[in-house]
Design a protein around this motif. Structure first.
Motif, PDB file in Angstrom:
ATOM      1  N   ASP A   1       7.523   1.399   2.610  1.00 61.12           N
ATOM      2  CA  ASP A   1       6.381   1.843   3.426  1.00 61.12           C
ATOM      3  C   ASP A   1       6.242   2.907   3.931  1.00 61.12           C
ATOM      4  O   ASP A   1       5.266   3.804   3.994  1.00 61.12           O
ATOM      5  N   ARG A   2       7.403   3.477   4.565  1.00 52.75           N
ATOM      6  CA  ARG A   2       7.459   4.770   5.083  1.00 52.75           C
ATOM      7  C   ARG A   2       7.622   5.932   4.142  1.00 52.75           C
ATOM      8  O   ARG A   2       6.892   6.744   4.191  1.00 52.75           O
TER       9      ARG A   2
ATOM     10  N   ILE B   1       4.339   8.646   4.594  1.00 50.01           N
ATOM     11  CA  ILE B   1       4.885  10.132   4.689  1.00 50.01           C
ATOM     12  C   ILE B   1       4.473  10.841   3.569  1.00 50.01           C
ATOM     13  O   ILE B   1       4.292  12.273   3.547  1.00 50.01           O
ATOM     14  N   CYS B   2       5.151  10.550   2.212  1.00 51.41           N
ATOM     15  CA  CYS B   2       5.043  11.246   1.221  1.00 51.41           C
ATOM     16  C   CYS B   2       3.664  11.456   0.563  1.00 51.41           C
ATOM     17  O   CYS B   2       3.237  12.186  -0.554  1.00 51.41           O
ATOM     18  N   LYS B   3       3.018  10.252   0.530  1.00 49.39           N
ATOM     19  CA  LYS B   3       1.735   9.959  -0.134  1.00 49.39           C
ATOM     20  C   LYS B   3       0.594   9.346   0.819  1.00 49.39           C
ATOM     21  O   LYS B   3      -0.088   8.295   0.767  1.00 49.39           O
TER      22      LYS B   3
ATOM     23  N   ARG C   1      -2.871   8.322  -0.313  1.00 47.65           N
ATOM     24  CA  ARG C   1      -3.106   7.367  -1.451  1.00 47.65           C
ATOM     25  C   ARG C   1      -2.546   5.978  -0.477  1.00 47.65           C
ATOM     26  O   ARG C   1      -2.630   4.793  -1.013  1.00 47.65           O
ATOM     27  N   TYR C   2      -1.810   6.184   0.470  1.00 45.87           N
ATOM     28  CA  TYR C   2      -1.174   5.149   1.284  1.00 45.87           C
ATOM     29  C   TYR C   2      -2.321   3.969   1.744  1.00 45.87           C
ATOM     30  O   TYR C   2      -1.971   2.662   1.512  1.00 45.87           O
ATOM     31  N   PRO C   3      -3.289   4.268   2.207  1.00 45.28           N
ATOM     32  CA  PRO C   3      -4.349   3.152   2.517  1.00 45.28           C
ATOM     33  C   PRO C   3      -4.843   2.523   1.584  1.00 45.28           C
ATOM     34  O   PRO C   3      -5.221   1.309   1.565  1.00 45.28           O
ATOM     35  N   MET C   4      -4.698   2.890   0.039  1.00 42.80           N
ATOM     36  CA  MET C   4      -5.230   2.210  -0.924  1.00 42.80           C
ATOM     37  C   MET C   4      -4.216   1.295  -1.505  1.00 42.80           C
ATOM     38  O   MET C   4      -4.486   0.485  -1.975  1.00 42.80           O
ATOM     39  N   ILE C   5      -3.019   1.989  -1.482  1.00 39.69           N
ATOM     40  CA  ILE C   5      -1.802   1.427  -1.963  1.00 39.69           C
ATOM     41  C   ILE C   5      -1.246  -0.034  -1.198  1.00 39.69           C
ATOM     42  O   ILE C   5      -1.366  -0.953  -1.533  1.00 39.69           O
ATOM     43  N   MET C   6      -0.979   0.610   0.165  1.00 40.38           N
ATOM     44  CA  MET C   6      -0.469  -0.525   1.041  1.00 40.38           C
ATOM     45  C   MET C   6      -1.384  -0.984   2.075  1.00 40.38           C
ATOM     46  O   MET C   6      -1.534  -0.735   3.115  1.00 40.38           O
ATOM     47  N   THR C   7      -2.096  -1.900   1.447  1.00 39.59           N
ATOM     48  CA  THR C   7      -3.190  -2.731   2.299  1.00 39.59           C
ATOM     49  C   THR C   7      -2.471  -3.822   2.830  1.00 39.59           C
ATOM     50  O   THR C   7      -1.326  -4.255   2.620  1.00 39.59           O
ATOM     51  N   ASN C   8      -3.141  -4.703   3.756  1.00 42.22           N
ATOM     52  CA  ASN C   8      -2.433  -5.542   4.721  1.00 42.22           C
ATOM     53  C   ASN C   8      -2.184  -6.844   3.496  1.00 42.22           C
ATOM     54  O   ASN C   8      -1.138  -7.510   3.574  1.00 42.22           O
TER      55      ASN C   8
ATOM     56  N   THR D   1      10.030  15.691   2.366  1.00 43.14           N
ATOM     57  CA  THR D   1       8.442  16.026   2.451  1.00 43.14           C
ATOM     58  C   THR D   1       8.226  16.637   4.078  1.00 43.14           C
ATOM     59  O   THR D   1       7.778  17.439   4.321  1.00 43.14           O
ATOM     60  N   ILE D   2       9.203  15.700   5.123  1.00 41.62           N
ATOM     61  CA  ILE D   2       9.123  16.351   6.638  1.00 41.62           C
ATOM     62  C   ILE D   2       9.402  17.743   6.823  1.00 41.62           C
ATOM     63  O   ILE D   2       8.795  18.583   7.402  1.00 41.62           O
TER      64      ILE D   2
END
Length: 313
Positions: free
Chosen positions: A118-119, A123-125, A128-135, A221-222
């Motif tokens: 998830d992290r 941080i790296c994507k 796309r994060y909201p589309m991939i990691m939905t609730n 990435t950071i």
């Protein structure tokens, strides 16, 4: 079919320093209470503050609930062993303790790995994060970690269940661990030892490698973020998890990833105590006290509640 003639086991606990056992009991009881209260507060906070109902904190709620169950499988008997000169546990209770302890331990590895993934996405994507990691995806992943831990251990339970215990019933530990139980079985346990070692290597080292790989990408990435403030903010969201990963896997590798686990040394017993009571106690402090987002959300919720009460008056 189990041919055991043993109806109960004796847990040796901590034969060293008997004069300090009552002090250890008080300290252990205090740590256990703090672990239960601290971890119990996390799911409640997340449930009542909508701002925290995100994948990151859904995973954290699962971890907190698991830690309460995990420490409860072992610590009550540990505390009993510190008070009594002879601590017994029935055969089926011992098998149940072994099953739930390792089921929850395996599930914890999966949850920790899911949190690292998830992290990595956050941080790296980030786009796309909201589309991939939905609730919904997060909930499904959480359920999969629990289901995976249960399925894995349900197939390993017969390793102990079918062994004959017909002579010694003294377990040289403070709970029903695999190694000390195999050492008192009335049969050749070499295949069982090999399977236990391979399982430890597979599940501990594989999930550890996935966590490390995630953080390699995260840190790289950071470091590419141009703003110093941005780097600090990004790193602060995952440093707590990195601390937990280091403590957890350090203890597990030290205790289980070694050729012989039949006879725990005083060192492994101490590390096992740290893993079953200290880490669950520290997790709420690591994830919440050091987490600015959680503290701000709690303050905001308290302020809003006070304002609502004043308006009502």
């Amino acid at each position: 079919m189990n041919t055991s003639t043993v109806t109960e086991f004796i847990l040796l606990g901590f034969p060293l320093l008997p004069d300090l056992h009552r002090i250890f009991f008080v300290v252990g009881l205090f740590m256990y209470i703090i672990a239960i209260i601290g971890n119990g507060c996390i799911p409640i906070i997340v449930a009542f503050i909508p701002r925290l109902q995100t994948p990151m904190y859904i995973f954290l709620s699962n971890l907190a609930f698991l830690e309460m169950c995990y420490t409860t499988t072992v610590v009550p008997k540990l505390l009993q062993a510190l008070l009594e000169t002879r601590t017994t546990i029935c055969f089926y209770c011992c098998m149940a303790q072994n099953f739930f302890h390792f089921t929850l331990g395996t599930t914890e590895l999966f949850i920790i790995t899911a949190m690292s993934f998830d992290r990595y996405l956050a941080i790296c994507k980030p786009l796309r994060y909201p589309m991939i990691m939905t609730n919904n995806v997060c909930i499904q992943m959480s359920l999969a970690t629990w289901y995976g831990g249960f399925i894995i251990m349900i197939f390993q339970l017969p390793i102990l269940w079918t062994l004959p215990f017909c002579s010694s019933n003294v377990i040289d530990h403070f709970y029903c661990d695999f190694g000390p139980m195999l050492s008192i079985a009335c049969a050749d346990t070499t295949p069982s030892q090999l399977l236990e070692l391979l399982s430890s290597i597979l599940f501990i080292l594989s999930t550890f490698s996935l966590n490390i790989l995630s953080y390699v990408f995260i840190i790289s990435t950071i470091l590419r973020i141009p703003s110093a403030l941005g780097r600090k903010k990004a790193f602060s969201t995952c440093v707590s998890h990195l601390i937990v990963v280091s403590i957890l896997y350090g203890a597990l590798i030290f205790v289980y990833v070694r050729p012989s686990v039949l006879h725990p040394s005083p060192g492994t017993r101490v590390v096992a105590v740290l893993n079953t009571i200290l880490t669950p106690m520290l997790n709420p402090f690591i994830y919440t006290i050091r987490n600015t987002e959680v503290k701000e959300a709690v303050r905001s919720a308290i302020h809003k509640k006070r304002w609502t009460l004043k308006e009502g008056i």
